[in-house]
Write an enzyme that holds these catalytic residues in place. Structure first.
Site, PDB file in Angstrom:
ATOM      1  N   PRO B  28       0.781  -1.239   0.000  1.00  0.00           N
ATOM      2  CA  PRO B  28       0.000   0.000   0.000  1.00  0.00           C
ATOM      3  C   PRO B  28       0.810   1.284   0.000  1.00  0.00           C
ATOM      4  O   PRO B  28       0.229   2.359  -0.146  1.00  0.00           O
ATOM      5  CB  PRO B  28      -0.811  -0.118   1.288  1.00  0.00           C
ATOM      6  CG  PRO B  28       0.018  -0.985   2.175  1.00  0.00           C
ATOM      7  CD  PRO B  28       0.748  -1.932   1.284  1.00  0.00           C
ATOM      8  N   ASP B  51       4.016   1.159 -11.904  1.00  0.00           N
ATOM      9  CA  ASP B  51       2.808   1.966 -12.040  1.00  0.00           C
ATOM     10  C   ASP B  51       2.876   3.248 -11.215  1.00  0.00           C
ATOM     11  O   ASP B  51       3.699   3.388 -10.309  1.00  0.00           O
ATOM     12  CB  ASP B  51       1.597   1.177 -11.540  1.00  0.00           C
ATOM     13  CG  ASP B  51       1.038   0.257 -12.598  1.00  0.00           C
ATOM     14  OD1 ASP B  51       1.522   0.317 -13.725  1.00  0.00           O
ATOM     15  OD2 ASP B  51       0.126  -0.513 -12.270  1.00  0.00           O
ATOM     16  N   LYS B  73      -0.468   5.053 -15.573  1.00  0.00           N
ATOM     17  CA  LYS B  73      -1.782   4.544 -15.191  1.00  0.00           C
ATOM     18  C   LYS B  73      -2.454   5.408 -14.158  1.00  0.00           C
ATOM     19  O   LYS B  73      -3.162   4.910 -13.297  1.00  0.00           O
ATOM     20  CB  LYS B  73      -1.723   3.125 -14.652  1.00  0.00           C
ATOM     21  CG  LYS B  73      -1.912   2.077 -15.717  1.00  0.00           C
ATOM     22  CD  LYS B  73      -2.273   0.768 -15.071  1.00  0.00           C
ATOM     23  CE  LYS B  73      -2.677  -0.254 -16.087  1.00  0.00           C
ATOM     24  NZ  LYS B  73      -2.937  -1.540 -15.472  1.00  0.00           N
ATOM     25  N   GLY B 104       0.955  -1.439  -7.459  1.00  0.00           N
ATOM     26  CA  GLY B 104       0.561  -1.075  -6.105  1.00  0.00           C
ATOM     27  C   GLY B 104      -0.351  -2.129  -5.491  1.00  0.00           C
ATOM     28  O   GLY B 104      -1.119  -2.775  -6.199  1.00  0.00           O
ATOM     29  N   GLY B 105      -0.258  -2.312  -4.177  1.00  0.00           N
ATOM     30  CA  GLY B 105      -1.141  -3.251  -3.492  1.00  0.00           C
ATOM     31  C   GLY B 105      -0.858  -4.687  -3.866  1.00  0.00           C
ATOM     32  O   GLY B 105       0.299  -5.123  -3.892  1.00  0.00           O
ATOM     33  N   ASP B 106      -1.906  -5.437  -4.135  1.00  0.00           N
ATOM     34  CA  ASP B 106      -1.795  -6.840  -4.554  1.00  0.00           C
ATOM     35  C   ASP B 106      -2.181  -6.926  -6.032  1.00  0.00           C
ATOM     36  O   ASP B 106      -3.204  -6.367  -6.436  1.00  0.00           O
ATOM     37  CB  ASP B 106      -2.747  -7.705  -3.718  1.00  0.00           C
ATOM     38  CG  ASP B 106      -2.662  -9.168  -4.095  1.00  0.00           C
ATOM     39  OD1 ASP B 106      -1.828  -9.877  -3.506  1.00  0.00           O
ATOM     40  OD2 ASP B 106      -3.406  -9.609  -4.987  1.00  0.00           O
ATOM     41  N   THR B 134      -2.630  -5.986   0.156  1.00  0.00           N
ATOM     42  CA  THR B 134      -3.623  -5.206  -0.566  1.00  0.00           C
ATOM     43  C   THR B 134      -3.991  -3.966   0.255  1.00  0.00           C
ATOM     44  O   THR B 134      -3.904  -3.964   1.488  1.00  0.00           O
ATOM     45  CB  THR B 134      -4.863  -6.065  -0.898  1.00  0.00           C
ATOM     46  OG1 THR B 134      -5.717  -5.315  -1.764  1.00  0.00           O
ATOM     47  CG2 THR B 134      -5.632  -6.463   0.352  1.00  0.00           C
ATOM     48  N   ALA B 135      -4.393  -2.904  -0.456  1.00  0.00           N
ATOM     49  CA  ALA B 135      -4.622  -1.620   0.212  1.00  0.00           C
ATOM     50  C   ALA B 135      -5.594  -1.751   1.386  1.00  0.00           C
ATOM     51  O   ALA B 135      -5.384  -1.129   2.433  1.00  0.00           O
ATOM     52  CB  ALA B 135      -5.143  -0.601  -0.800  1.00  0.00           C
ATOM     53  N   MET B 186     -10.384   3.421  -4.375  1.00  0.00           N
ATOM     54  CA  MET B 186     -10.318   4.553  -5.308  1.00  0.00           C
ATOM     55  C   MET B 186     -11.678   5.148  -5.609  1.00  0.00           C
ATOM     56  O   MET B 186     -11.916   5.632  -6.698  1.00  0.00           O
ATOM     57  CB  MET B 186      -9.664   4.119  -6.628  1.00  0.00           C
ATOM     58  CG  MET B 186      -8.295   3.531  -6.458  1.00  0.00           C
ATOM     59  SD  MET B 186      -7.121   4.758  -5.881  1.00  0.00           S
ATOM     60  CE  MET B 186      -7.088   5.880  -7.274  1.00  0.00           C
ATOM     61  N   GLY B 215      -2.851   6.184   2.683  1.00  0.00           N
ATOM     62  CA  GLY B 215      -2.765   5.173   3.738  1.00  0.00           C
ATOM     63  C   GLY B 215      -1.398   4.535   3.839  1.00  0.00           C
ATOM     64  O   GLY B 215      -0.790   4.204   2.837  1.00  0.00           O
TER      65      GLY B 215
END
Lengths: 279, 279
Positions: B28, B51, B73, B104-106, B134-135, B186, B215
């Site tokens: 995240p 990204d 992106k 980003g994230g998963d 993941t975020a 988002m 975050g």
């Protein structure tokens, strides 16, 4: 003039002021999936209090000088009752120690992490939270099953088969919907009931579903089937806990996206693997 | 006897056989939340294709000799169209290179990771998947909001506000239910609509909801409110993307479980922090 200074009391108070609990996610099993922060805490904490679901490879990352306390939590036989764990964490922190509370997966996803922190907060014990790779993410990645995909699933839902009152009283109408992926944590014992309920509530009997046992470990086994056939297939292959069940059209993508060889004896509907080399 | 050996062709074929794409989750934002495996790959890959949503601290972990390719992106202005990214990954791998595709994230949760892998699979390019935090997990941990809790939420659902056709056509009846946590990735631009739809579909107007901006970073900001008041509160505080919205009773637990000081100017309903020290 009061020249008496209670040195031991001052030292104890000072140490207590420094004690802290780190609620740390151990991830799904493969120690390579531990976070950098978790690995550093395991190496340098004073004591690690860990669960049944923490992978053995993760435990090897605990520093040699770090005390280890196993508190169990296997299904239906808790080595240490939850209240005992709570009391232990408070006591260790008040001794001024740096305490890692290590839980499988992510501590805020079915880990009761929030409940343990509420006790710490009420007792005034400082804490931090270090998230881990939750089982749904780790297992799906290693099984080649994306949790979301614009053509198949615009959402994913995580539920658990073990509830507070012991019954599997899930919100079936919300789960039995198209264009979402449902991941059931630890639902093996209730698997026939779960599949039947999803069909009874509107999903097609041939809806794709998979069970992954020992996800992310060398011994990972994946069984892909349909809601109608999954329970029998899992029983036939002899899969055992810890397991994760994935329900949704994304399961079919494994045919294309499987990338990791499974353990011998782990028959799956998708047996090809385009690469098994390790970096 | 054919004594001619095409050395360059053999070398090219040999290198192509070694090329591989690693689809890696960057987590995240906080680089400390990168996995051990991801950190190792970033240090030793030949090239990293990344990204917009990858945190700057994560990029600092890329090895000095590793080539970096930014493919953007950001919302509504893709630096490189998706098809161009796909083509680039195939080309780089066929040059025999070790390619990290960093998201980003998963990568399997709203990351289009599955779509990129389908192209690689069709082209016969070997790949592996390295999940990330993941975020939803990272952000909730740092905000002191457990995603599940036996007293409040027996499931959690992740959805995205950006869909394939550009509209926010979510399954509102499935999302507007008690005893679950809904995390919207988002969704800031659609926030007023999302809150209104959840109330229109049955959730109380005073149902707890929060938005977290940036975050896990030092600049993290959290606004806790209700479905009726959240959009206005977020606008008043001037929160900007990247954001995550958390809806459910668990949001109220932040009052007890907040553990991390927020950035200056980040007013929240829960302003206490029991500890902000860093290890």
């Amino acid at each position: 003039m009061n020249s008496f200074v209670d040195i031991p009391a001052m030292v104890a108070a000072c140490r207590a002021a420094c004690g802290k609990v780190y609620l740390v996610g151990a991830g799904p099993g493969d120690p390579d999936l531990l976070t950098l922060r978790a690995a550093r805490l395991l190496a340098h904490a004073d004591v690690v209090v860990y669960d049944h679901l923490v992978g053995p490879g993760v435990l090897e990352l605990i520093g040699a000088d770090v005390e280890r306390v196993y508190v169990g939590k296997e299904r239906s036989r808790h080595s240490v009752p939850q209240e005992g764990i709570n009391t232990m964490l408070v006591r260790l922190a008040r001794e001024g120690r740096s305490v890692v509370r290590l839980k499988g997966g992510d501590p805020f996803v079915f880990g009761r992490g929030g409940e343990e922190l509420q006790v710490l907060a009420a007792e005034g014990v400082p804490f931090e939270v270090v998230p881990g790779i939750t089982a749904a993410c780790g297992v799906s990645s290693y099984a080649g099953i994306p949790l979301t995909h614009r053509d198949h699933a615009q959402s994913c839902t995580f539920v658990t088969g073990h509830l507070k009152d012991g019954s599997c009283n899930l919100d079936w109408p919300a789960l039995a919907r198209p264009r979402q992926t449902v991941v059931i944590y630890m639902g093996l014992s209730g698997l026939p009931d779960i599949c039947a309920q999803l069909v009874a509530n509107g999903l097609p009997a041939d809806w794709p579903a998979a069970v992954v046992a020992n996800g992310t470990l060398e011994s990972q086994q994946v069984v892909c089937a349909t809601l109608a056939t999954l329970a029998a297939a899992v029983a036939r292959e002899g899969l055992a806990s810890p397991c994760l069940t994935i329900v949704g059209e994304v399961v079919k993508l494994r045919d294309e996206l499987v990338w990791r060889a499974e353990a011998d004896g782990a028959r799956t509907t998708a047996t090809t693997s385009n690469n098994t080399a390790q970096v």
